[in-house]
Scaffold this motif. Structure first.
Motif, PDB file in Angstrom:
ATOM      1  N   UNK A 150       4.552   7.242  -1.992  1.00  0.00           N
ATOM      2  CA  UNK A 150       4.945   7.433  -3.338  1.00  0.00           C
ATOM      3  C   UNK A 150       5.446   8.884  -3.527  1.00  0.00           C
ATOM      4  N   UNK A 151       4.799   9.579  -2.545  1.00  0.00           N
ATOM      5  CA  UNK A 151       4.916  11.197  -2.635  1.00  0.00           C
ATOM      6  C   UNK A 151       6.460  11.950  -2.094  1.00  0.00           C
ATOM      7  N   UNK A 161       0.826  -1.310   0.171  1.00  0.00           N
ATOM      8  CA  UNK A 161      -0.004   0.066   0.070  1.00  0.00           C
ATOM      9  C   UNK A 161       1.071   1.237  -0.068  1.00  0.00           C
ATOM     10  N   UNK A 162       0.413   2.301  -0.731  1.00  0.00           N
ATOM     11  CA  UNK A 162       1.080   3.685  -0.588  1.00  0.00           C
ATOM     12  C   UNK A 162       0.381   4.352   0.636  1.00  0.00           C
ATOM     13  N   UNK A 163      -0.583   3.917   1.310  1.00  0.00           N
ATOM     14  CA  UNK A 163      -0.956   4.744   2.596  1.00  0.00           C
ATOM     15  C   UNK A 163      -0.226   3.792   3.614  1.00  0.00           C
ATOM     16  N   UNK A 220       6.640  12.355 -13.097  1.00  0.00           N
ATOM     17  CA  UNK A 220       5.185  12.367 -13.707  1.00  0.00           C
ATOM     18  C   UNK A 220       4.673  11.175 -13.560  1.00  0.00           C
ATOM     19  N   UNK A 221       5.366   9.775 -13.354  1.00  0.00           N
ATOM     20  CA  UNK A 221       5.111   8.676 -13.326  1.00  0.00           C
ATOM     21  C   UNK A 221       3.553   8.545 -12.577  1.00  0.00           C
ATOM     22  N   UNK A 222       2.714   7.973 -13.139  1.00  0.00           N
ATOM     23  CA  UNK A 222       1.525   7.822 -12.159  1.00  0.00           C
ATOM     24  C   UNK A 222       1.028   6.558 -11.612  1.00  0.00           C
ATOM     25  N   UNK A 223       1.255   6.585 -10.212  1.00  0.00           N
ATOM     26  CA  UNK A 223       1.154   5.311  -9.640  1.00  0.00           C
ATOM     27  C   UNK A 223      -0.317   4.774  -9.327  1.00  0.00           C
ATOM     28  N   UNK A 266       5.487  -1.767  -5.403  1.00  0.00           N
ATOM     29  CA  UNK A 266       4.667  -1.243  -6.502  1.00  0.00           C
ATOM     30  C   UNK A 266       3.110  -0.905  -5.701  1.00  0.00           C
ATOM     31  N   UNK A 267       2.920   0.501  -5.793  1.00  0.00           N
ATOM     32  CA  UNK A 267       1.898   0.873  -4.777  1.00  0.00           C
ATOM     33  C   UNK A 267       0.584   0.593  -5.226  1.00  0.00           C
ATOM     34  N   UNK A 268      -0.137   0.032  -4.229  1.00  0.00           N
ATOM     35  CA  UNK A 268      -1.676  -0.194  -4.393  1.00  0.00           C
ATOM     36  C   UNK A 268      -2.696   0.544  -3.681  1.00  0.00           C
ATOM     37  N   UNK A 269      -3.650   0.848  -4.313  1.00  0.00           N
ATOM     38  CA  UNK A 269      -4.521   1.832  -3.698  1.00  0.00           C
ATOM     39  C   UNK A 269      -5.510   1.080  -2.717  1.00  0.00           C
ATOM     40  N   UNK A 270      -6.253   1.990  -1.977  1.00  0.00           N
ATOM     41  CA  UNK A 270      -6.975   1.552  -0.840  1.00  0.00           C
ATOM     42  C   UNK A 270      -8.264   1.206  -1.248  1.00  0.00           C
TER      43      UNK A 270
END
Ligand SMILES: *Cc1c(COP(=O)(O)O)cnc(C)c1O
Length: 386
Positions: A331-332, A80-82, A343-346, A99-103
């Motif tokens: 990721x920030x 997770x990114x969070x 500019x890569x979009x995770x 590899x970041x995964x969303x909530x």
């Protein structure tokens, strides 16, 4: 240091901890030894798992997990990114890439298994789940995903000692639901040794590797040599000095006995918070529909879009209420930004939205009813004036 009317978190250290540490000091043996073994045994019994190894901190636990699962340069690990940056840092230590995964969304800040599935590539070797705030992830779905793609599962249980997941196969504690479980005993966690951690597994082969990697890759341990059981050793793997010492192990043994009551009290406080805050239109309460079993490490709230979180937190601070943000998404951060092209979009839009709105209110087992009321009143008072 500012003294808060209600701090974000606080710990209980009683005469039992002081006595336990005193006994270690009087024993004359401070490095890993009988207290550490006892702590590991008690922790393994508590989780109902075969192997537990005490380590220097939660990040070391995560690093060892990544290491013994064989993660290396070129590998990808879903994560997770969070989360606290340590989760992703531990992946980086091996050369692998998070590899970041969303909530799932504003109601459930845990990782979305559907999004994880979309991000699997030929390089994906593992998934690291974080039970955010102590709320267990959907581990049946994680296990099914892992099985179908041959992925290893690492559980970051820094928030979740004693949390219970109700799987289709029955209730199980967080930490036993993947290949390796990792715990942190940092001072603000549900149980603490100051700095400290634990790495657990049911797999005998992984256990052997964890034990060796924790202590320089050596085949015998300091304590065995001290006892005269061994006077020679070999180094059989890349190893680290990630051991826990006797002082902190002794603290951990006592802290573990306080965990269940502490988690139960955290649950009561959470239910009271929910009852008091649920009707406020300016805030949303994540995990309100979560199944029972959380260890209630955090009480996060989401401020309505458009309201200034920093002003809100500052106004609470003026009223003596300490708050925090869990978490600025990984990721920030500058270091992480540099790992990808500008500019890569995770593709973690829900994380990005929630990360702007989330803040954590005070929660700790000995928080009084008066302190909880003070927080609720301050929140209502501040929101009435925005
Ligand atoms: C605290 C924490 C860690 C790291 O633990 P340390 O013991 O501080 O190294 C890792 N992951 C999460 C989610 C945490 O909250």
């Amino acid at each position: 240091m500012k003294t808060w009317t209600v701090p974000l978190a606080d710990i209980i250290l009683g005469p039992e901890e002081i006595e336990a540490v005193k006994q270690v000091l009087e024993s004359g043996w401070l490095s890993m030894g009988p207290q550490t073994l006892k702590f590991e045994e008690h922790f393994a019994q508590f989780l109902e798992i075969k192997h537990a190894f005490a380590v220097a901190n939660g990040t070391a636990a995560l690093h060892l997990a990544c290491e013994v699962l064989g993660l290396t340069t070129g590998d990808e690990v879903l994560c997770p990114a969070l989360t606290f940056v340590a989760s992703a840092n531990a992946i980086l230590y091996t050369g692998a890439k998070p590899i970041f995964v969303d909530i799932n969304g504003p109601d459930d800040l845990n990782l979305s298994v559907a999004d994880a599935r979309k991000k699997i590539t030929g390089q994906t070797k593992a998934i690291m789940v974080v039970h955010y705030g102590g709320y267990p992830c959907d581990m049946d779905a994680v296990a099914a995903l892992a099985r179908s793609h041959g992925l290893k599962i690492i559980e970051d249980c820094a928030h979740a000692p004693g949390a219970v997941y109700h799987s289709a196969a029955g209730p199980k504690k967080a930490g036993v639901l993947g290949d390796i479980g990792c715990f942190s005993f940092f001072s603000n966690k549900n149980m603490t040794t100051g700095e400290g951690g634990m790495v657990v597994t049911d797999d005998d082969d992984l256990a052997g590797k964890l034990k060796v990697a924790r202590s320089h890759g050596m085949t015998t341990l300091t304590w065995d040599r001290h006892k005269g059981h061994s006077f020679n050793y070999d180094v059989v793997a890349r190893g680290y000095n990630y051991r826990l010492d006797e002082i902190r192990a002794a603290l951990g043994i006592v802290q573990l006995t306080r965990l269940a009551a502490g988690n139960a009290r955290r649950r009561e406080l959470t239910l009271t918070y929910q009852k008091e805050l649920q009707d406020l239109p300016q805030i949303d309460l994540p995990f309100r529909q979560a199944p029972a079993g959380s260890s209630h490490h955090l009480f996060p709230v989401l401020l309505q879009k458009g309201l200034s979180r920093s002003n809100f937190m500052a106004a609470l601070a003026e009223r003596g209420i300490q708050t925090s943000v869990h978490y600025p998404p990984v990721h920030k951060f500058t270091h992480y930004r540099r790992l990808w092209a500008p500019g890569f979009d995770h593709r973690v839009p829900l994380t990005e939205e929630v990360a702007e709105r989330v803040l954590t209110l005070p929660l700790f087992p000995h928080m009084t009813a008066g302190q909880l009321t003070a927080v609720v009143d301050a929140v209502k008072n501040v929101l009435a004036n925005v």
